[in-house]
Write a protein that holds these residues in place. Structure first.
Motif, short mmCIF file in Angstrom:
data_model
loop_
_atom_site.label_atom_id
_atom_site.label_comp_id
_atom_site.label_asym_id
_atom_site.label_seq_id
_atom_site.Cartn_x
_atom_site.Cartn_y
_atom_site.Cartn_z
N UNK A 523 0.81 -1.21 0.00
CA UNK A 523 0.00 0.00 0.00
C UNK A 523 0.85 1.27 0.00
N UNK A 524 1.89 1.29 0.82
CA UNK A 524 2.71 2.49 0.98
C UNK A 524 4.00 2.45 0.16
N UNK A 525 4.24 1.34 -0.53
CA UNK A 525 5.51 1.19 -1.25
C UNK A 525 5.76 2.27 -2.32
N UNK A 526 4.73 2.84 -2.97
CA UNK A 526 5.03 3.88 -3.97
C UNK A 526 5.75 5.10 -3.41
N UNK A 527 5.68 5.29 -2.10
CA UNK A 527 6.35 6.44 -1.48
C UNK A 527 7.73 6.10 -0.90
N UNK A 528 8.13 4.84 -0.94
CA UNK A 528 9.35 4.41 -0.26
C UNK A 528 10.60 5.13 -0.76
N UNK A 529 10.79 5.21 -2.07
CA UNK A 529 12.01 5.82 -2.58
C UNK A 529 12.05 7.31 -2.29
N UNK A 530 10.90 7.97 -2.36
CA UNK A 530 10.84 9.39 -1.99
C UNK A 530 11.21 9.56 -0.53
N UNK A 531 10.77 8.64 0.29
CA UNK A 531 11.00 8.72 1.73
C UNK A 531 12.45 8.41 2.11
N UNK A 532 13.00 7.33 1.57
CA UNK A 532 14.34 6.89 1.97
C UNK A 532 15.44 7.37 1.03
N UNK A 533 15.12 7.64 -0.21
CA UNK A 533 16.14 8.02 -1.18
C UNK A 533 16.69 6.81 -1.91
N UNK A 534 17.26 7.05 -3.08
CA UNK A 534 17.70 5.97 -3.97
C UNK A 534 18.84 5.14 -3.37
N UNK A 535 19.79 5.78 -2.69
CA UNK A 535 20.95 5.04 -2.17
C UNK A 535 20.51 4.00 -1.14
N UNK A 536 19.64 4.38 -0.22
CA UNK A 536 19.17 3.42 0.77
C UNK A 536 18.30 2.34 0.13
N UNK A 537 17.47 2.72 -0.81
CA UNK A 537 16.63 1.72 -1.47
C UNK A 537 17.47 0.74 -2.28
#
Length: 567
Positions: A523-537
């Motif tokens: 449900x919330x995965x579309x916001x993950x990269x915005x939240x954590x940033x590309x390097x962490x993802x």
């Protein structure tokens, strides 16, 4: 038309066996908690409806579960599963496939109410032990069959949705036992499918069941306590209502054993070790995307309910309540177990629900500068050794009074404690009439708390006819969580999705965490990269590739660890 004594025709029957409603209903089949008449009146006033509106139910989900088409797995694969766990522990019937493919996410519930299940699993397997899990994962990895793990089914973020079909492993059927208690280490080793009440009861009765010298408690009491599993707590990084003292699930899991496509391993039980990044920490919150959790060693605590202390206060403002909470958490005189502050809207709506809105009450409160839509209620408990509990309660009282708070009777907390796990049962009653109640929560640092609260509320309230109640209930020296409860009567199902998306975006854009204790799921995965940033993802995706190179473990967007999205 007054709604004071009006009672809608709430459903009082247990759902029909085999129906969609029997899948999504909260609690036991015959368990109900209907909204008070005051709450019905509040909804009528907020949404501009009359008693007539509550005479027509909609989308109750009473129909029998039925799917079009057969499972996607071949008979060869189904028979292989039966050889591993026994034919009695494998099911491919429509009802089981739908039941074990859905959690309690509002999107899922609304779909089931309209007889429209999302993607479903092809087969349901009930492993008897961790060796069964290992053999199933090995087989599925070899044949590229997706695997999802089902604990209690309480996920509210589509965490157990089998977007790619495959096999769902139901842990609570057989892998549901407290295996041992180590009194010297004060730990308990438990299987992941053990449900919260069973785990707590076994610990409370440890002298009788395990011949221990003391009684124990797990200290973990989420809102979903009665319908969630120990493994689910760890997999989704859950947090209990007494987390301020006992810690979150992250703090409680000392050691874990996993079955992954890359192999099986058990992390070590040392209290501390300087041997590089801890795999035990990395696996917490992995939501079944790296592998299947099959055993956990948990921190436990001495059970001393006779020492529990209760406190409740009313603050003149949200700012005063926030300032007091900071002082309490940073003063180092000890920590409460439960500590909650409700914002003005939640406080005033709560007062109205219980009849505390008459002229005499308002005159009494106003004389103490506790004005409507400004005042904020605070309540909590303290646990531990008797002297410690009394000391912490006394210290909390001093801080609250220094911030302008007025003491309230302890019955306020005891009344909440008595029904705290039953509040979600009212969801079905309102949904029967098209009124949606949902929640979103976020962690926030202290220096950003007031901003996040203000901006998220503004988004919810920008839609006419929307209720937004907020409280903070998990506290740390550097921050807390904000738990937003929003209620609306959408004109169409898509409207709810749009509102939900706007709230999540507002949380991320205003410096809140994407989730505090519900996990991420799909449900919330579309916001993950915005939240954590590309390097962490990228780091998380590298771990996914290592543990699950063929992407069979909960694929389809879980934690945004691959490109597919389940939303």
């Amino acid at each position: 038309m007054s709604g004071k004594k009006f009672t809608p025709d709430w459903t009082e029957k247990a759902p029909e066996p085999g129906s969609y409603r029997s899948i999504f209903k909260f609690g036991e089949p015959n368990e109900f908690k209907h909204p008070r008449a005051e709450l019905v009146e509040m909804m009528m006033s907020e949404f501009g409806v009359t008693e007539e509106y509550f005479s027509h139910k909609q989308n109750e989900g009473n129909e029998k579960v039925s799917l079009n088409g057969k499972p996607g797995l071949s008979d060869e694969h189904i028979n292989a599963l039966k050889e591993i766990v026994g034919s009695e522990n494998v099911s491919t019937n429509d009802y089981d496939r739908v039941k074990y493919s859905h959690g309690q996410t509002m999107k899922e519930v609304m779909g089931l109410r309209m007889n429209k299940p999302r993607n479903v699993t092809d087969a349901v397997a009930h492993p008897r032990d961790k060796n069964d899990v290992r053999r199933i994962v090995e087989y599925c990895d070899k044949h590229r069959i997706p695997v999802c793990v089902y604990g209690g089914g309480s996920s509210v973020v589509m965490g157990i949705a089998p977007e790619k079909g495959g096999v769902t492993l139901v842990m609570k059927t057989h892998m549901n036992k407290l295996l041992s208690i180590n009194e010297a280490n004060q730990t308990a080793t438990v299987q992941p499918g053990m449900m919260g009440p069973d785990f707590e009861a076994a610990l409370n009765n440890a002298p009788q069941m395990f011949k221990t010298a003391r009684r124990y408690t797990c200290g973990h009491f989420p809102q979903s306590f009665e319908m969630s599993s120990v493994g689910g707590w760890i997999a989704a990084l859950g947090s209990g209502q007494a987390s301020t003292y006992y810690g979150d699930a992250y703090h409680l899991a000392i050691s874990q054993e996993y079955v992954t496509p890359a192999g099986t391993f058990k992390t070590l039980e040392y209290p501390a070790t300087a041997t590089g990044p801890k795999l035990n920490d990395i696996m917490k919150g992995s939501e079944g995307a790296f592998g299947a959790l099959v055993e956990i060693t948990m921190k436990i605590f001495r059970f001393m309910p006779e020492n529990r202390q209760y406190f409740a206060f009313m603050f003149p403002s949200w700012e005063a309540a926030v300032n007091a909470s900071r002082e309490i958490m940073q003063s180092e005189f000890g920590l409460p177990a439960v500590y909650r502050i409700s914002d003005p809207e939640e406080t005033d709506r709560g007062l109205k629900l219980y009849g505390f809105d008459n002229a005499y009450f308002e005159k009494f409160m106003s004389a103490r500068v506790m004005k409507p839509m400004s005042r904020c209620v605070c309540m909590g408990t303290v646990e531990g050794e008797k002297g410690y509990a009394k000391h912490v309660k006394k210290s909390i009282g001093k801080v609250c009074r220094a911030n302008g708070a007025m003491k309230l009777p302890a019955v306020v907390v005891k009344a909440w404690e008595k029904t705290r796990y039953k509040e979600p049962l009212m969801r079905e009653d309102f949904l029967d009439f098209g009124i949606v109640t949902d929640t979103l929560e976020s962690a926030v640092t202290r220096d950003n708390l007031l901003r996040l609260h203000k901006e998220v509320r503004a988004v919810v309230k920008s839609r006419p006819g929307s209720i937004c109640m907020t409280h903070a209930s998990h506290f740390y020296p550097n921050g807390t969580n904000l738990y937003f409860i929003f209620v609306l009567k959408p004109e169409r199902p898509e409207e709810y999705n749009e509102v939900h998306s706007r709230i999540v975006s507002a949380i991320v854009e205003n410096g809140g965490s994407l989730s505090h204790h519900h996990g991420v799921g799909k449900l919330l995965s579309p916001w993950m990269e915005t939240h954590l940033g590309k390097t962490q993802m990228d780091a998380l995706r590298a771990l996914k590739t290592h543990f699950d190179p063929n992407n069979i473990m909960n694929p389809g967007g879980q934690l945004a660890l691959n490109s597919e999205s389940g939303t």
